[in-house]
Design an enzyme around this catalytic site. Structure first.
Site, PDB file in Angstrom:
ATOM      1  N   LYS A  36     -17.482  -1.366   5.672  1.00 30.06           N
ATOM      2  CA  LYS A  36     -17.810  -2.376   4.667  1.00 30.06           C
ATOM      3  C   LYS A  36     -19.316  -2.490   4.424  1.00 30.06           C
ATOM      4  CE  LYS A  36     -16.875  -7.152   3.377  1.00 30.06           C
ATOM      5  NZ  LYS A  36     -16.242  -8.424   3.778  1.00 30.06           N
ATOM      6  N   GLU A  76       0.825  -1.212   0.000  1.00 28.79           N
ATOM      7  CA  GLU A  76       0.000   0.000   0.000  1.00 28.79           C
ATOM      8  C   GLU A  76       0.859   1.262   0.000  1.00 28.79           C
ATOM      9  OE1 GLU A  76      -0.564  -2.573   1.977  1.00 28.79           O
ATOM     10  OE2 GLU A  76      -2.660  -3.203   1.726  1.00 28.79           O
ATOM     11  N   PHE A 103     -11.538  -7.581  13.944  1.00 24.29           N
ATOM     12  CA  PHE A 103     -10.451  -8.011  13.071  1.00 24.29           C
ATOM     13  C   PHE A 103     -10.162  -6.935  12.018  1.00 24.29           C
ATOM     14  CE2 PHE A 103      -9.024 -10.308   9.195  1.00 24.29           C
ATOM     15  CZ  PHE A 103      -7.774 -10.655   9.673  1.00 24.29           C
ATOM     16  N   GLN A 104      -8.903  -6.571  11.919  1.00 20.25           N
ATOM     17  CA  GLN A 104      -8.438  -5.555  10.973  1.00 20.25           C
ATOM     18  C   GLN A 104      -9.108  -4.207  11.167  1.00 20.25           C
ATOM     19  OE1 GLN A 104      -8.362  -7.342   6.994  1.00 20.25           O
ATOM     20  NE2 GLN A 104      -6.282  -8.002   7.438  1.00 20.25           N
ATOM     21  N   MET A 145      23.913   9.675   3.175  1.00 24.31           N
ATOM     22  CA  MET A 145      23.701  10.927   3.892  1.00 24.31           C
ATOM     23  C   MET A 145      23.931  10.735   5.390  1.00 24.31           C
ATOM     24  SD  MET A 145      23.241  14.050   3.456  1.00 24.31           S
ATOM     25  CE  MET A 145      22.293  14.716   2.076  1.00 24.31           C
TER      26      MET A 145
HETATM   27  C1  LIG Z   1      12.014   6.145   5.787  1.00 27.98           C
HETATM   28  C2  LIG Z   1      13.281   6.817   6.177  1.00 27.98           C
HETATM   29  N1  LIG Z   1      14.080   6.244   7.104  1.00 27.98           N
HETATM   30  C3  LIG Z   1      15.242   6.835   7.455  1.00 27.98           C
HETATM   31  C4  LIG Z   1      15.617   8.023   6.907  1.00 27.98           C
HETATM   32  C5  LIG Z   1      16.905   8.718   7.337  1.00 27.98           C
HETATM   33  N2  LIG Z   1      17.820   8.834   6.212  1.00 27.98           N
HETATM   34  C6  LIG Z   1      17.961   9.979   5.518  1.00 27.98           C
HETATM   35  S1  LIG Z   1      19.028   9.855   4.261  1.00 27.98           S
HETATM   36  C7  LIG Z   1      19.365   8.258   4.637  1.00 27.98           C
HETATM   37  C8  LIG Z   1      20.350   7.473   3.825  1.00 27.98           C
HETATM   38  C9  LIG Z   1      19.837   7.163   2.477  1.00 27.98           C
HETATM   39  O1  LIG Z   1      20.693   6.213   1.894  1.00 27.98           O
HETATM   40  P1  LIG Z   1      20.614   5.895   0.352  1.00 27.98           P
HETATM   41  O2  LIG Z   1      19.238   5.664  -0.059  1.00 27.98           O
HETATM   42  O3  LIG Z   1      21.562   4.795   0.056  1.00 27.98           O
HETATM   43  O4  LIG Z   1      21.060   7.244  -0.324  1.00 27.98           O
HETATM   44  P2  LIG Z   1      22.458   8.024  -0.302  1.00 27.98           P
HETATM   45  O5  LIG Z   1      22.407   9.007   0.808  1.00 27.98           O
HETATM   46  O6  LIG Z   1      23.549   7.015  -0.104  1.00 27.98           O
HETATM   47  O7  LIG Z   1      22.524   8.685  -1.631  1.00 27.98           O
HETATM   48  C10 LIG Z   1      18.650   7.848   5.745  1.00 27.98           C
HETATM   49  C11 LIG Z   1      18.731   6.507   6.373  1.00 27.98           C
HETATM   50  C12 LIG Z   1      14.746   8.586   5.956  1.00 27.98           C
HETATM   51  N3  LIG Z   1      14.996   9.761   5.374  1.00 27.98           N
HETATM   52  N4  LIG Z   1      13.606   7.950   5.600  1.00 27.98           N
END
Ligand SMILES: Cc1ncc(C[n+]2csc(CCOP(=O)(O)OP(=O)(O)O)c2C)c(N)n1
Lengths: 586, 172
Positions: free
Chosen positions: A189, A77, A139-140, A497
């Site tokens: 529903k 979803e 349920f659900q 990042m």
């Molecule tokens: C759902 C979610 N969980 C955690 C984060 C925290 N977060 C921000 S950037 C990042 C790293 C992203 O890694 P990647 O997709 O490999 O991209 P890169 O920075 O290496 O280009 C994380 C874990 C987020 N933004 N979103």
């Protein structure tokens, strides 16, 4: 025959006339609440639904079996709602989502929060347990109305089928008008399975909802005078310009007044990258010149923006010398983070149209020369290498190969910032990123939704090895639906990042940021897509060429330098003019 | 400073939850909130007592106005208003203290709404200071239970004849 109601809803939704006559002409037999829902969706101009079935929405799926509505069955979803966001972001029309009660509904929460933050119009329909079981932990059962109250523009639960026509009309109107956003309709529903009679989509009229009126000439005159007297004016514009459909008016205004333009992450594409007045994106990873321009300007014209903390940096140092004008359709954004001198709650389109009637003529020649000086001091840059692939080089190659015209979606992280900085956007709705919520897992399903809306466009998802793994299951949806999405994986072996922050601010302790990945080429092949890999610049160019020529979906695995960093960077708690331009280990 | 907001809202399920949720997630405190039907069916009037400087108060108003079910809101803190609160106070009594307490109650024009062997319950209406003052006087006798409604308020007639504040507009 078109009713007045259809005309009203159409003007908000910009429903093409053929669509609505098709809907009105479609003699969908209405016996149940679910039939009525489908009929109302058709009348509202809906063509595509992104969804996933389950017990509480079985009656709706039963109605869909015969309704002339396209349904894209995603694999999660969350994939459905991000796809609907992608669809909405590239078209400006509401994305439609359908999910079952309980887990189906809660899986939509991230997408709703994301759409709410980035003002994306969605109409989301969730199933609910039968009315007499509501509140019994059936349920659900999940209280999705309660859960999503703070992350929807508005939400409804249908207790009586007689309410449905008005609720659907209001939901579309709310989603698309003013500051757009997601609206959720929860359908028990037994309401969708119960009896219903056909109905026309009524005129929308949510009681208590007001849009700003046309601005007073006096307010416009004051703003005009302030701008006319400016020596160093700067336009700071964002996603609100895109939602308002004010791009052309904004361009005209900037050009006629000769005022430089900086945009937020969400505003990329509003002003063409190659225009001499364009200073680039500002903020935490904004361009050097943009962050200096906003610090030095004397009149800041903020249009369709919300002074987000990623834009302002340390508030005390944010544009400290400027007289600030702020126009936004959402009154609660005014004076929220930064106090402004000339607030105006209005549709930015009305304001720009009024200003363009007699544009102020500040003398900006010296100021523009000064900004050009900033640009010369530190133009956007990276150290390219012949043997090794740099992430920035991948974006540049993508830009070259597509002539800068592709629709680009992203996930969240370093790749997102490089995609923002190194790809030249030239039109609104070309750039689809998760700005406010920063949702990893957004980019790939959003690309899928964008491609559904624009089957002939080149849609590229720039993603990270971490982010892609958050919704990689949607490759099955993409393949099944023959959607030729091109996925550019900036594969740095890290949650890049996070690693960058750990390097700079946590003594290089890379706690849980090294991340493993499957062989993306073989993953693509296993799903029936094309998988390609590049490890050098020349391989990358070849891979891109091959991918663009391929008629189906492609995973491009770009194995890049692991520890590359995004610059400039305004460290948290610093002013915009205190950018870090390179990092030296101490 | 203390703020009083008057809001006219749709009388629909969940409206109170929307408003309470907005206050908690934006970090505004709620000292009290009262809700009741307004002068037309389908509407409720709410009086919210909160705290904040002018900037916070205007954000509160703007954020409330953003809720679809909120028809209108006004910060009536500095307006001439009638402010009333009702409190039910159960005080411990015995033969000795009962006349003393009656004596205290007299100038407050309260009603004694329940009398038991060891306690009486009084009903007091007035502004918050009056209720607080009475409570302070009764405290030494042993206040067993208190139920306060929180403040409800309306603009005075003399406030703005031309602009009577938050009202249900014609044709709504
Ligand atoms: C759902 C979610 N969980 C955690 C984060 C925290 N977060 C921000 S950037 C990042 C790293 C992203 O890694 P990647 O997709 O490999 O991209 P890169 O920075 O290496 O280009 C994380 C874990 C987020 N933004 N979103």
């Amino acid at each position: 025959m078109q009713s007045q109601a259809q005309i009203a809803v159409e003007s908000v939704l910009e429903i093409p006339p053929e669509t609505s006559s098709r809907a009105v002409g479609a003699s969908l037999a209405v016996n149940t609440g679910a039939d009525l829902l489908c009929s109302l969706l058709l009348q509202a101009g809906v063509e595509v639904i992104f969804g996933y079935p389950g017990g509480a929405v079985l009656p709706i799926y039963d109605a869909l079996f015969h309704a002339p509505l396209r349904h894209i069955l995603t694999r999660h979803e969350q994939g459905a709602i991000h796809a609907a966001q992608g669809y909405a972001r590239v078209t400006g029309r509401p994305g439609i989502v359908l999910a079952t009660s309980g887990p189906g509904a809660t899986n939509l929460v991230t997408g709703l929060a994301d759409a709410f933050m980035d003002s994306t119009p969605l109409v989301v329909i969730t199933g609910q347990v039968v009315r007499h079981l509501i509140g019994s932990d059936a349920f659900q059962e999940a209280d999705i109305v309660g859960i999503t109250m703070p992350i929807t523009k508005h939400n409804y639960q249908i207790r009586d089928i007689a309410e449905l026509p008005q609720v659907v009309a209001d939901a579309f109107y709310l989603a698309c008008s003013g500051r757009p956003g997601p609206v959720l309709i929860d359908m028990p529903k037994d309401v969708s399975a119960g009896p219903a009679v056909p109905a026309h989509l009524p005129l929308p009229g949510p009681r208590g909802y007001r849009l700003p009126s046309v601005p007073e000439p006096l307010a416009i005159a004051r703003i005009r005078a302030v701008i006319a007297a400016a020596k160093r004016p700067l336009l700071y514009i964002g996603g609100g310009i895109i939602s308002a459909g004010a791009t052309e008016l904004l361009r005209e205004f900037a050009r006629r007044c000769r005022i430089p333009v900086t945009t937020t992450l969400m505003g990329l594409g509003v002003y063409p990258e190659d225009d001499e007045l364009f200073v680039g994106m500002l903020g935490m990873h904004g361009k050097y010149a943009a962050n200096h321009a906003i610090t030095d300007c004397d009149v800041l014209i903020a249009l369709g923006v919300r002074f987000d903390d990623r834009v302002t940096g340390k508030l005390e140092r944010f544009s400290p010398h400027s007289v600030k004008i702020h126009v936004d359709v959402d009154g609660a954004e005014i004076n929220k983070n930064v106090p402004v001198h000339y607030p105006l709650v209005a549709d930015v389109r009305d304001v720009l149209a009024a200003l363009n009637a007699d544009p102020p003529q500040p003398d900006t020649e010296q100021w523009r020369a000064r900004i050009a000086g900033f640009e010369a001091e530190w133009p956007l840059q990276f150290k390219a290498e012949a043997e090794f692939l740099k992430p920035q080089a991948v974006i540049e190659l993508l830009a070259q190969a597509t002539g800068g015209t592709a629709v680009v979606t992203t996930d969240v992280g370093q790749h997102q910032m490089w995609a923002a900085l190194f790809y030249p956007y030239s039109r609104p709705r070309q750039w689809v990123t998760s700005g406010g919520l920063g949702t990893m897992g957004f980019g790939f399903p959003a690309a899928m939704g964008a491609q559904v809306a624009l089957p002939d466009a080149t849609v590229i998802c720039v993603t990270g090895d971490g982010s892609l793994q958050m919704n990689i299951q949607e490759l099955q949806t993409v393949v099944e639906n023959g959607l030729p999405v091109k996925v550019a994986i900036i594969n740095n072996g890290f949650l890049g990042m996070v690693r960058q922050w750990q390097q700079f601010f946590h003594g290089k302790r890379y706690a849980q940021s090294k991340i493993g990945s499957p062989d993306f080429v073989r993953v693509a092949e296993a799903f029936g897509a094309l998988g390609l890999r590049a490890t050098t610049p020349s391989e990358a160019a070849a891979v891109i060429e091959q991918a663009l020529a391929h008629p189906g979906p492609v995973f491009m695995d770009f194995v890049v330098r692991e520890e590359e960093n995004v610059f400039p960077m305004v460290p948290a708690g610093k002013g915009n003019d205190e950018m870090t331009l390179e990092w030296e280990e101490v | 400073m203390e703020r009083t907001l008057s809001a006219l809202v749709n009388d629909r399920p969940g409206v109170l939850a929307r408003i309470a949720g907005l206050f908690s997630r934006r970090g505004y405190n709620i000292a009290s909130i009262t809700v009741g039907v307004a002068e037309h069916p389908g509407f409720s009037r709410m009086t919210i007592v909160s705290a904040g400087d002018d900037a916070t108060a205007s954000q509160m108003v703007a954020q409330l106005l953003k809720l679809v079910d909120v028809i209108d809101v006004e910060d009536i803190t500095r307006e001439p208003v009638v402010r009333r609160e009702l409190a039910l106070i159960k005080v411990q009594t015995d033969k000795v203290t009962r006349p003393e307490i009656s004596h205290i109650l007299e100038p407050f024009r309260v009603s004694i709404v329940d009398v038991g062997h060891t306690s009486i319950t009084v009903e007091v209406t007035g502004d918050t200071q009056k209720v607080d003052a009475l409570l302070a006087l009764l405290e030494p006798y042993g206040v067993l239970q208190i139920a306060r409604t929180g403040v409800t308020a309306l603009l005075r007639a003399a406030a703005r004849e031309s602009q009577p504040g938050v009202r249900i507009a014609e044709g709504l």
